[in-house]
Design a protein around this motif. Structure first.
Motif, PDB file in Angstrom:
ATOM      1  N   CYS A 241       0.972  -1.102  -0.122  1.00 24.66           N
ATOM      2  CA  CYS A 241      -0.080  -0.164   0.067  1.00 24.66           C
ATOM      3  C   CYS A 241       0.834   1.131  -0.077  1.00 24.66           C
ATOM      4  O   CYS A 241       0.327   2.268  -0.742  1.00 24.66           O
TER       5      CYS A 241
ATOM      6  N   THR B 142       3.619   1.365  -1.150  1.00 27.61           N
ATOM      7  CA  THR B 142       4.511   1.556  -2.597  1.00 27.61           C
ATOM      8  C   THR B 142       3.477   2.047  -3.537  1.00 27.61           C
ATOM      9  O   THR B 142       3.837   2.966  -4.341  1.00 27.61           O
ATOM     10  N   CYS B 143       2.244   1.595  -3.422  1.00 32.53           N
ATOM     11  CA  CYS B 143       1.253   2.223  -4.422  1.00 32.53           C
ATOM     12  C   CYS B 143       0.909   3.623  -4.103  1.00 32.53           C
ATOM     13  O   CYS B 143       0.806   4.360  -4.965  1.00 32.53           O
TER      14      CYS B 143
ATOM     15  N   SER C 269       1.896   6.372  -6.788  1.00 33.53           N
ATOM     16  CA  SER C 269       0.702   7.169  -7.432  1.00 33.53           C
ATOM     17  C   SER C 269       1.260   8.765  -7.571  1.00 33.53           C
ATOM     18  O   SER C 269       0.714   9.478  -8.656  1.00 33.53           O
TER      19      SER C 269
END
Length: 96
Positions: free
Chosen positions: A48, A50-51, A55
């Motif tokens: 999460c 990393t995402c 983004s």
């Protein structure tokens, strides 16, 4: 200038992952069940994070774009190192 902020962010997150694994290995009782309760949350947290930073790689601002890319790569490597080096090394050592 924002890339200077990436190092403390990645270092803080990466150290936390290792600490959670070591604390789980040192707890009394079944090490397998202790690890099962910690590895999944650490993995999900790392993915999460990393995402979330990844983004930022799509931001219009070049400073935010580079910060997101650097932090996403750094957190992914910290997660990889924790699960592939810290966990087996501590388990192999026979920690108690």
């Amino acid at each position: 200038m924002f890339n200077v902020l990436a190092f403390p962010l990645v270092l803080g997150v990466g150290v936390d992952y290792g600490i959670y694994i070591v604390i789980a290995m040192r707890q009394e009782g079944q090490q397998e069940s202790n690890l099962a309760t910690v590895v999944k949350p650490v993995l999900l947290s790392g993915l999460c994070t990393t995402c979330g930073f990844g983004s930022l790689a799509f931001a219009a601002n070049p400073a935010l774009r580079s910060l997101g890319s650097v932090c996403a790569i750094g957190v992914a490597w910290c997660l990889f190192a924790t699960l592939c080096f810290v966990l087996p090394a501590y388990a192999w050592r026979g920690a108690k």
